[in-house]
Motif scaffolding. Structure first.
Motif, PDB file in Angstrom:
ATOM      1  N   GLU A 120       0.875  -1.167   0.000  1.00 45.68           N
ATOM      2  CA  GLU A 120       0.000   0.000   0.000  1.00 45.68           C
ATOM      3  C   GLU A 120       0.916   1.222   0.000  1.00 45.68           C
ATOM      4  OE1 GLU A 120      -4.027   1.633   2.177  1.00 45.68           O
ATOM      5  OE2 GLU A 120      -2.718   0.294   3.303  1.00 45.68           O
ATOM      6  N   VAL A 121       0.903   1.982  -1.090  1.00 50.09           N
ATOM      7  CA  VAL A 121       1.845   3.101  -1.251  1.00 50.09           C
ATOM      8  C   VAL A 121       1.216   4.447  -0.919  1.00 50.09           C
ATOM      9  CG1 VAL A 121       3.267   1.853  -2.939  1.00 50.09           C
ATOM     10  CG2 VAL A 121       1.367   3.322  -3.743  1.00 50.09           C
ATOM     11  N   HIS A 122      -0.089   4.483  -0.831  1.00 52.96           N
ATOM     12  CA  HIS A 122      -0.865   5.671  -0.480  1.00 52.96           C
ATOM     13  C   HIS A 122      -2.191   5.102   0.025  1.00 52.96           C
ATOM     14  CE1 HIS A 122      -1.556   9.985  -0.674  1.00 52.96           C
ATOM     15  NE2 HIS A 122      -2.714   9.796  -1.276  1.00 52.96           N
ATOM     16  N   PRO A 123      -2.911   5.777   0.890  1.00 56.96           N
ATOM     17  CA  PRO A 123      -4.137   5.162   1.404  1.00 56.96           C
ATOM     18  C   PRO A 123      -5.028   4.588   0.305  1.00 56.96           C
ATOM     19  CG  PRO A 123      -3.667   7.171   2.613  1.00 56.96           C
ATOM     20  CD  PRO A 123      -2.668   7.098   1.477  1.00 56.96           C
ATOM     21  N   ARG A 124      -5.248   3.265   0.393  1.00 53.56           N
ATOM     22  CA  ARG A 124      -6.130   2.495  -0.488  1.00 53.56           C
ATOM     23  C   ARG A 124      -5.613   2.352  -1.910  1.00 53.56           C
ATOM     24  NH1 ARG A 124     -10.804   5.068  -0.962  1.00 53.56           N
ATOM     25  NH2 ARG A 124     -10.062   7.010  -0.097  1.00 53.56           N
ATOM     26  N   ILE A 125      -4.341   2.705  -2.143  1.00 55.20           N
ATOM     27  CA  ILE A 125      -3.695   2.473  -3.444  1.00 55.20           C
ATOM     28  C   ILE A 125      -2.556   1.484  -3.229  1.00 55.20           C
ATOM     29  CG2 ILE A 125      -2.427   3.441  -5.391  1.00 55.20           C
ATOM     30  CD1 ILE A 125      -3.723   6.151  -4.777  1.00 55.20           C
ATOM     31  N   TYR A 126      -2.659   0.352  -3.907  1.00 57.85           N
ATOM     32  CA  TYR A 126      -1.641  -0.685  -3.816  1.00 57.85           C
ATOM     33  C   TYR A 126      -0.883  -0.780  -5.128  1.00 57.85           C
ATOM     34  CZ  TYR A 126      -4.356  -2.167   0.233  1.00 57.85           C
ATOM     35  OH  TYR A 126      -5.023  -2.191   1.427  1.00 57.85           O
ATOM     36  N   VAL A 127       0.416  -0.999  -5.040  1.00 56.30           N
ATOM     37  CA  VAL A 127       1.229  -1.319  -6.210  1.00 56.30           C
ATOM     38  C   VAL A 127       1.680  -2.759  -6.027  1.00 56.30           C
ATOM     39  CG1 VAL A 127       3.383  -0.875  -7.461  1.00 56.30           C
ATOM     40  CG2 VAL A 127       1.973   1.047  -6.677  1.00 56.30           C
ATOM     41  N   GLY A 128       1.484  -3.550  -7.070  1.00 60.52           N
ATOM     42  CA  GLY A 128       1.823  -4.955  -6.952  1.00 60.52           C
ATOM     43  C   GLY A 128       2.258  -5.575  -8.262  1.00 60.52           C
ATOM     44  N   ASP A 129       2.402  -6.889  -8.195  1.00 59.00           N
ATOM     45  CA  ASP A 129       2.932  -7.649  -9.316  1.00 59.00           C
ATOM     46  C   ASP A 129       1.892  -8.615  -9.867  1.00 59.00           C
ATOM     47  OD1 ASP A 129       2.788  -9.649  -7.389  1.00 59.00           O
ATOM     48  OD2 ASP A 129       4.955  -9.896  -7.221  1.00 59.00           O
ATOM     49  N   GLN A 130       2.323  -9.420 -10.813  1.00 58.27           N
ATOM     50  CA  GLN A 130       1.456 -10.394 -11.476  1.00 58.27           C
ATOM     51  C   GLN A 130       0.875 -11.385 -10.476  1.00 58.27           C
ATOM     52  OE1 GLN A 130       3.275 -12.227 -14.852  1.00 58.27           O
ATOM     53  NE2 GLN A 130       1.881 -13.951 -14.865  1.00 58.27           N
ATOM     54  N   PHE A 131       1.659 -11.825  -9.515  1.00 56.69           N
ATOM     55  CA  PHE A 131       1.187 -12.791  -8.526  1.00 56.69           C
ATOM     56  C   PHE A 131      -0.040 -12.255  -7.794  1.00 56.69           C
ATOM     57  CE2 PHE A 131       1.062 -14.268  -4.135  1.00 56.69           C
ATOM     58  CZ  PHE A 131       0.977 -15.640  -4.316  1.00 56.69           C
ATOM     59  N   THR A 132       0.043 -11.013  -7.352  1.00 55.34           N
ATOM     60  CA  THR A 132      -1.084 -10.407  -6.633  1.00 55.34           C
ATOM     61  C   THR A 132      -2.284 -10.230  -7.557  1.00 55.34           C
ATOM     62  OG1 THR A 132       0.468  -9.235  -5.205  1.00 55.34           O
ATOM     63  CG2 THR A 132      -1.788  -8.428  -5.239  1.00 55.34           C
ATOM     64  N   PHE A 153      -0.664   9.849 -11.018  1.00 58.98           N
ATOM     65  CA  PHE A 153      -1.924  10.123 -10.318  1.00 58.98           C
ATOM     66  C   PHE A 153      -1.701  11.117  -9.181  1.00 58.98           C
ATOM     67  CE2 PHE A 153      -4.275   9.250  -6.412  1.00 58.98           C
ATOM     68  CZ  PHE A 153      -5.558   9.597  -6.805  1.00 58.98           C
ATOM     69  N   LEU A 154      -0.679  10.893  -8.374  1.00 63.80           N
ATOM     70  CA  LEU A 154      -0.409  11.776  -7.235  1.00 63.80           C
ATOM     71  C   LEU A 154      -0.103  13.194  -7.706  1.00 63.80           C
ATOM     72  CD1 LEU A 154       1.728   9.323  -5.077  1.00 63.80           C
ATOM     73  CD2 LEU A 154      -0.647  10.038  -4.648  1.00 63.80           C
ATOM     74  N   MET A 155       0.559  13.308  -8.834  1.00 65.73           N
ATOM     75  CA  MET A 155       0.864  14.620  -9.394  1.00 65.73           C
ATOM     76  C   MET A 155      -0.400  15.287  -9.935  1.00 65.73           C
ATOM     77  SD  MET A 155       4.388  13.553 -11.340  1.00 65.73           S
ATOM     78  CE  MET A 155       4.635  15.152 -12.132  1.00 65.73           C
ATOM     79  N   LEU A 156      -1.200  14.535 -10.674  1.00 68.94           N
ATOM     80  CA  LEU A 156      -2.376  15.092 -11.340  1.00 68.94           C
ATOM     81  C   LEU A 156      -3.549  15.340 -10.391  1.00 68.94           C
ATOM     82  CD1 LEU A 156      -2.241  12.886 -14.540  1.00 68.94           C
ATOM     83  CD2 LEU A 156      -2.127  15.398 -14.514  1.00 68.94           C
ATOM     84  N   ARG A 157      -3.746  14.461  -9.414  1.00 70.53           N
ATOM     85  CA  ARG A 157      -4.941  14.548  -8.571  1.00 70.53           C
ATOM     86  C   ARG A 157      -4.667  14.963  -7.126  1.00 70.53           C
ATOM     87  NH1 ARG A 157      -6.433  14.094 -13.122  1.00 70.53           N
ATOM     88  NH2 ARG A 157      -8.199  12.899 -13.882  1.00 70.53           N
ATOM     89  N   GLN A 158      -3.432  14.840  -6.676  1.00 72.85           N
ATOM     90  CA  GLN A 158      -3.100  15.204  -5.297  1.00 72.85           C
ATOM     91  C   GLN A 158      -2.176  16.426  -5.246  1.00 72.85           C
ATOM     92  OE1 GLN A 158      -4.483  13.378  -2.609  1.00 72.85           O
ATOM     93  NE2 GLN A 158      -5.657  12.467  -4.272  1.00 72.85           N
ATOM     94  N   ASN A 159      -1.924  17.024  -6.414  1.00 76.00           N
ATOM     95  CA  ASN A 159      -1.108  18.243  -6.530  1.00 76.00           C
ATOM     96  C   ASN A 159       0.297  18.107  -5.945  1.00 76.00           C
ATOM     97  OD1 ASN A 159      -3.128  19.758  -7.873  1.00 76.00           O
ATOM     98  ND2 ASN A 159      -4.161  20.008  -5.909  1.00 76.00           N
ATOM     99  N   MET A 160       0.884  16.921  -6.066  1.00 79.63           N
ATOM    100  CA  MET A 160       2.261  16.721  -5.609  1.00 79.63           C
ATOM    101  C   MET A 160       3.215  17.015  -6.755  1.00 79.63           C
ATOM    102  SD  MET A 160       2.186  13.214  -3.429  1.00 79.63           S
ATOM    103  CE  MET A 160       0.981  12.940  -2.142  1.00 79.63           C
ATOM    104  N   ASP A 161       4.407  17.464  -6.419  1.00 76.95           N
ATOM    105  CA  ASP A 161       5.420  17.571  -7.462  1.00 76.95           C
ATOM    106  C   ASP A 161       6.046  16.186  -7.645  1.00 76.95           C
ATOM    107  OD1 ASP A 161       7.545  17.157  -5.659  1.00 76.95           O
ATOM    108  OD2 ASP A 161       8.166  19.235  -5.659  1.00 76.95           O
ATOM    109  N   VAL A 162       6.802  16.022  -8.698  1.00 77.30           N
ATOM    110  CA  VAL A 162       7.311  14.695  -9.052  1.00 77.30           C
ATOM    111  C   VAL A 162       8.229  14.127  -7.973  1.00 77.30           C
ATOM    112  CG1 VAL A 162       9.273  15.534 -10.451  1.00 77.30           C
ATOM    113  CG2 VAL A 162       8.244  13.290 -10.935  1.00 77.30           C
ATOM    114  N   ARG A 163       9.057  14.964  -7.369  1.00 76.08           N
ATOM    115  CA  ARG A 163       9.961  14.456  -6.325  1.00 76.08           C
ATOM    116  C   ARG A 163       9.190  13.941  -5.128  1.00 76.08           C
ATOM    117  NH1 ARG A 163      14.146  19.174  -7.519  1.00 76.08           N
ATOM    118  NH2 ARG A 163      12.204  20.295  -7.510  1.00 76.08           N
ATOM    119  N   CYS A 164       8.213  14.698  -4.691  1.00 73.82           N
ATOM    120  CA  CYS A 164       7.407  14.318  -3.532  1.00 73.82           C
ATOM    121  C   CYS A 164       6.631  13.030  -3.812  1.00 73.82           C
ATOM    122  CB  CYS A 164       6.463  15.466  -3.170  1.00 73.82           C
ATOM    123  SG  CYS A 164       5.438  15.135  -1.738  1.00 73.82           S
ATOM    124  N   ALA A 165       5.992  12.955  -4.982  1.00 74.46           N
ATOM    125  CA  ALA A 165       5.197  11.782  -5.337  1.00 74.46           C
ATOM    126  C   ALA A 165       6.078  10.535  -5.457  1.00 74.46           C
ATOM    127  CB  ALA A 165       4.447  12.036  -6.643  1.00 74.46           C
TER     128      ALA A 165
END
Length: 188
Positions: free
Chosen positions: A32-44, A140-152
Motif C-alpha cells: 500500500e503506497v498511499h491510502p487504499r492504493i496498492y502497487v503490486g505484481d502479477q502474482f497479486t 496520479f499523485l501529481m495530477l490529482r493530489q497536486n504533488m510535485d514529481v519528487r514528492c510523489a
C-alpha cells in the motif's frame, strides 16, 4: 539552465537508490503506497482471494498483453468477482510513451478511491510492480493530489522498492514541468 521547477532524471534516480547507489527489487508482492492504493505484481493481480482479503475493488493492469513482459488478464478474468478492471498495454522500455495514459489512469484510480462512498481500493500492477505501475501511481499523485514529481516519487518509494525506467522518469519530469507552469499561470 534548469528553472526552479525542472527536475532531471538523475535527480529522480537519486531518490530511488539506497545509500550505496543501488536499486532494490520489491521485497513483497504488493504494498500500500498511499491510502487504499496498492502497487503490486502479477502474482497479486492473478490471486483473486488475496485481492478480496485486501478489499481491492478495482484493478489497473499497466502491462496488459500476452508476451513475457505482460500480464494476461482482462475484464473477463475478473468477471463475477465484483472487481472493476482497466488495462493498459504498456511496454517497460525507455521509448514507450506511457504519458499518453497518465490522465486515463489517474481518472480510473480517482474513481476507484471514491467508490462506495470513498471505501474503494485499487491495485495498480504490472509484471513486477517496479516500473510501469509505480509510474502511473506517481502520475496520479501529481495530477490529482497536486504533488510535485519528487514528492510523489519519494512517497511511493518510501513504501515500495521501485525503479521506473529512464524514459518513464523523463515523461514524469515533463508532466511536472507542465503542471508547475499551469500552477504559475493560475497564480497570476
Amino acid at each position: 539552465m534548469m528553472s526552479s521547477f525542472e527536475v532531471s532524471v538523475q535527480q529522480l534516480n537519486d531518490l530511488l537508490t539506497d545509500d550505496s547507489g543501488c536499486y532494490r527489487r520489491p521485497s513483497r508482492h504488493c504494498d500500500e503506497v498511499h491510502p487504499r492504493i496498492y502497487v503490486g505484481d502479477q502474482f497479486t493481480a492473478t490471486n483473486v482471494p488475496r485481492l478480496k482479503r485486501l478489499g481491492v475493488t478495482h484493478v489497473l493492469n499497466a502491462a496488459e498483453g500476452n508476451s513475457h513482459m505482460h500480464v494476461n488478464t482482462s475484464a473477463d478474468f475478473y468477471a463475477h468477482t465484483g472487481i472493476t478492471y482497466h488495462g493498459i498495454a504498456a511496454s517497460d522500455t525507455d521509448h514507450f510513451d506511457l504519458s499518453v495514459y497518465f490522465e486515463a489512469a489517474a481518472e480510473f484510480i480517482g474513481k476507484a478511491l471514491t467508490y462506495r462512498g470513498g471505501r474503494g481500493r485499487v491495485l495498480v500492477h504490472c509484471r513486477e510492480g517496479y516500473s510501469r505501475a509505480p509510474s502511473l501511481v506517481v502520475a496520479f499523485l501529481m495530477l490529482r493530489q497536486n504533488m510535485d514529481v519528487r514528492c510523489a516519487l519519494a512517497l511511493v518509494r518510501q513504501e515500495r522498492e521501485i525503479g521506473p525506467n529512464d524514459g518513464f522518469l523523463r515523461q514524469l519530469c515533463r508532466l511536472n514541468q507542465r503542471l508547475e507552469a499551469e500552477r504559475k499561470i493560475n497564480i497570476f
